[in-house]
Write a protein that holds these residues in place. Structure first.
Motif, PDB file in Angstrom:
ATOM      1  N   ASN A  42     -42.906  23.839 -35.325  1.00 27.15           N
ATOM      2  CA  ASN A  42     -41.539  23.867 -34.805  1.00 27.15           C
ATOM      3  C   ASN A  42     -41.442  24.676 -33.517  1.00 27.15           C
ATOM      4  N   SER A  43     -42.168  25.774 -33.456  1.00 29.18           N
ATOM      5  CA  SER A  43     -42.163  26.606 -32.252  1.00 29.18           C
ATOM      6  C   SER A  43     -42.793  25.865 -31.082  1.00 29.18           C
ATOM      7  N   LEU A  44     -43.867  25.142 -31.375  1.00 27.45           N
ATOM      8  CA  LEU A  44     -44.530  24.364 -30.328  1.00 27.45           C
ATOM      9  C   LEU A  44     -43.568  23.330 -29.753  1.00 27.45           C
ATOM     10  N   TYR A  45     -42.893  22.600 -30.639  1.00 24.06           N
ATOM     11  CA  TYR A  45     -41.956  21.570 -30.177  1.00 24.06           C
ATOM     12  C   TYR A  45     -40.737  22.185 -29.487  1.00 24.06           C
ATOM     13  N   LYS A  46     -40.255  23.310 -30.004  1.00 28.18           N
ATOM     14  CA  LYS A  46     -39.089  23.954 -29.392  1.00 28.18           C
ATOM     15  C   LYS A  46     -39.417  24.451 -27.980  1.00 28.18           C
ATOM     16  N   THR A  47     -40.623  24.978 -27.799  1.00 32.14           N
ATOM     17  CA  THR A  47     -41.011  25.547 -26.505  1.00 32.14           C
ATOM     18  C   THR A  47     -41.457  24.484 -25.515  1.00 32.14           C
ATOM     19  N   PHE A  48     -42.273  23.534 -25.960  1.00 30.43           N
ATOM     20  CA  PHE A  48     -42.889  22.579 -25.040  1.00 30.43           C
ATOM     21  C   PHE A  48     -42.352  21.154 -25.171  1.00 30.43           C
ATOM     22  N   GLY A  49     -41.590  20.894 -26.213  1.00 30.78           N
ATOM     23  CA  GLY A  49     -40.989  19.586 -26.393  1.00 30.78           C
ATOM     24  C   GLY A  49     -41.868  18.578 -27.103  1.00 30.78           C
ATOM     25  N   SER A  50     -43.152  18.600 -26.807  1.00 28.00           N
ATOM     26  CA  SER A  50     -44.086  17.618 -27.363  1.00 28.00           C
ATOM     27  C   SER A  50     -45.509  18.047 -27.035  1.00 28.00           C
ATOM     28  N   LYS A  51     -46.451  17.313 -27.588  1.00 29.64           N
ATOM     29  CA  LYS A  51     -47.855  17.539 -27.238  1.00 29.64           C
ATOM     30  C   LYS A  51     -48.038  17.312 -25.740  1.00 29.64           C
ATOM     31  N   ARG A  52     -47.430  16.253 -25.214  1.00 24.62           N
ATOM     32  CA  ARG A  52     -47.531  15.962 -23.781  1.00 24.62           C
ATOM     33  C   ARG A  52     -46.932  17.103 -22.951  1.00 24.62           C
ATOM     34  N   GLY A  53     -45.813  17.649 -23.406  1.00 24.30           N
ATOM     35  CA  GLY A  53     -45.195  18.775 -22.696  1.00 24.30           C
ATOM     36  C   GLY A  53     -46.124  19.974 -22.629  1.00 24.30           C
ATOM     37  N   LEU A  54     -46.788  20.258 -23.748  1.00 23.26           N
ATOM     38  CA  LEU A  54     -47.766  21.354 -23.761  1.00 23.26           C
ATOM     39  C   LEU A  54     -48.942  21.013 -22.859  1.00 23.26           C
ATOM     40  N   TYR A  55     -49.392  19.762 -22.892  1.00 27.30           N
ATOM     41  CA  TYR A  55     -50.507  19.338 -22.043  1.00 27.30           C
ATOM     42  C   TYR A  55     -50.159  19.524 -20.566  1.00 27.30           C
ATOM     43  N   LEU A  56     -48.966  19.108 -20.163  1.00 27.89           N
ATOM     44  CA  LEU A  56     -48.562  19.273 -18.764  1.00 27.89           C
ATOM     45  C   LEU A  56     -48.488  20.751 -18.385  1.00 27.89           C
ATOM     46  N   ALA A  57     -47.949  21.571 -19.277  1.00 28.35           N
ATOM     47  CA  ALA A  57     -47.896  23.016 -19.010  1.00 28.35           C
ATOM     48  C   ALA A  57     -49.303  23.584 -18.895  1.00 28.35           C
ATOM     49  N   ALA A  58     -50.194  23.137 -19.775  1.00 35.12           N
ATOM     50  CA  ALA A  58     -51.584  23.615 -19.759  1.00 35.12           C
ATOM     51  C   ALA A  58     -52.297  23.165 -18.490  1.00 35.12           C
ATOM     52  N   LEU A  59     -52.088  21.918 -18.094  1.00 35.64           N
ATOM     53  CA  LEU A  59     -52.716  21.419 -16.872  1.00 35.64           C
ATOM     54  C   LEU A  59     -52.196  22.177 -15.659  1.00 35.64           C
ATOM     55  N   ARG A  60     -50.901  22.414 -15.593  1.00 38.18           N
ATOM     56  CA  ARG A  60     -50.337  23.206 -14.470  1.00 38.18           C
ATOM     57  C   ARG A  60     -50.915  24.615 -14.468  1.00 38.18           C
ATOM     58  N   TRP A  61     -50.978  25.244 -15.648  1.00 36.80           N
ATOM     59  CA  TRP A  61     -51.538  26.593 -15.737  1.00 36.80           C
ATOM     60  C   TRP A  61     -52.986  26.585 -15.242  1.00 36.80           C
ATOM     61  N   HIS A  62     -53.736  25.620 -15.708  1.00 42.67           N
ATOM     62  CA  HIS A  62     -55.143  25.507 -15.335  1.00 42.67           C
ATOM     63  C   HIS A  62     -55.295  25.354 -13.819  1.00 42.67           C
ATOM     64  N   LEU A  63     -54.499  24.485 -13.230  1.00 39.19           N
ATOM     65  CA  LEU A  63     -54.600  24.254 -11.786  1.00 39.19           C
ATOM     66  C   LEU A  63     -54.125  25.462 -10.987  1.00 39.19           C
ATOM     67  N   ASP A  64     -53.200  26.232 -11.546  1.00 37.37           N
ATOM     68  CA  ASP A  64     -52.695  27.429 -10.862  1.00 37.37           C
ATOM     69  C   ASP A  64     -53.612  28.646 -11.026  1.00 37.37           C
ATOM     70  N   HIS A  65     -54.373  28.702 -12.119  1.00 37.23           N
ATOM     71  CA  HIS A  65     -55.158  29.897 -12.410  1.00 37.23           C
ATOM     72  C   HIS A  65     -56.675  29.711 -12.347  1.00 37.23           C
ATOM     73  N   ARG A  66     -57.153  28.548 -12.718  1.00 36.82           N
ATOM     74  CA  ARG A  66     -58.610  28.331 -12.767  1.00 36.82           C
ATOM     75  C   ARG A  66     -59.153  27.650 -11.513  1.00 36.82           C
ATOM     76  N   LEU A  67     -58.338  26.837 -10.858  1.00 32.04           N
ATOM     77  CA  LEU A  67     -58.824  26.117  -9.685  1.00 32.04           C
ATOM     78  C   LEU A  67     -58.864  26.970  -8.409  1.00 32.04           C
ATOM     79  N   PRO A  68     -57.917  27.877  -8.175  1.00 31.98           N
ATOM     80  CA  PRO A  68     -57.945  28.658  -6.920  1.00 31.98           C
ATOM     81  C   PRO A  68     -59.237  29.422  -6.651  1.00 31.98           C
ATOM     82  N   PRO A  69     -59.861  30.071  -7.633  1.00 28.45           N
ATOM     83  CA  PRO A  69     -61.129  30.740  -7.308  1.00 28.45           C
ATOM     84  C   PRO A  69     -62.193  29.754  -6.821  1.00 28.45           C
ATOM     85  N   LEU A  70     -62.201  28.579  -7.388  1.00 24.23           N
ATOM     86  CA  LEU A  70     -63.151  27.556  -6.962  1.00 24.23           C
ATOM     87  C   LEU A  70     -62.838  27.084  -5.541  1.00 24.23           C
ATOM     88  N   THR A  71     -61.574  26.864  -5.227  1.00 28.27           N
ATOM     89  CA  THR A  71     -61.228  26.433  -3.862  1.00 28.27           C
ATOM     90  C   THR A  71     -61.554  27.526  -2.855  1.00 28.27           C
TER      91      THR A  71
END
Length: 154
Positions: A42-71
């Motif tokens: 319930n907390s997952l759905y309340k916060t992220f809306g869906s699995k896809r919502g969490l995936y998009l948040a995770a992908l954005r986080w990843h691109l904002d935090h893990r990709l910059p050192p590589l670039t």
């Protein structure tokens, strides 16, 4: 008034990014997320809306935090070793981007950032060498993942 959130959203998002990077979107169920992240369904759905919502948040986080050192490494002209920071980006590009316009936009932006980093690299690298280096790095990550999948019995 509702109960205060019992988890740190950024910590959960980062952990989800690692989970999706390791197993891809289709390889992770909502039950896996609940179990691995320690967040109630319930907390997952309340916060992220869906699995896809969490995936998009995770992908954005990843691109904002893990990709910059590589670039930054690419822009500096440094040799970049086989880097797992590319895993989620690669999986998003081949698995989700062809059928999800939001994922496609995030992947396109990430490719542009990598290309721009290569353009900032020292002039002693030719454009061909720059793109070849990035393509080799991407190929190494794909090969490493494929090899790990064939040697890991779990």
């Amino acid at each position: 008034m509702g109960r205060p959130r019992g988890f740190d959203e950024e910590v959960v998002t980062a952990a989800a990014a690692e989970l999706f990077a390791g197993r891809a979107y289709d390889g992770v169920s909502v039950d896996d997320l609940v179990q691995q992240l320690g967040v109630h369904r319930n907390s997952l759905y309340k916060t992220f809306g869906s699995k896809r919502g969490l995936y998009l948040a995770a992908l954005r986080w990843h691109l904002d935090h893990r990709l910059p050192p590589l670039t930054e490494q690419l822009a500096a002209g440094a040799e970049v070793a086989d880097d797992p920071a590319l895993d989620l980006l690669l999986l998003a590009a081949v698995e989700r981007a062809p059928r999800d316009v939001e994922v496609a936009a995030l992947v396109t932006k990430a490719w542009q950032e990598l290309d721009q980093a290569l353009q900032r690299a020292p002039a002693n690298h030719t454009d061909g060498t720059r793109s070849t280096a990035l393509n080799a790095l991407l190929g190494e990550r794909l090969r490493a993942r494929a090899t790990a999948a064939t040697t890991d019995p779990s």
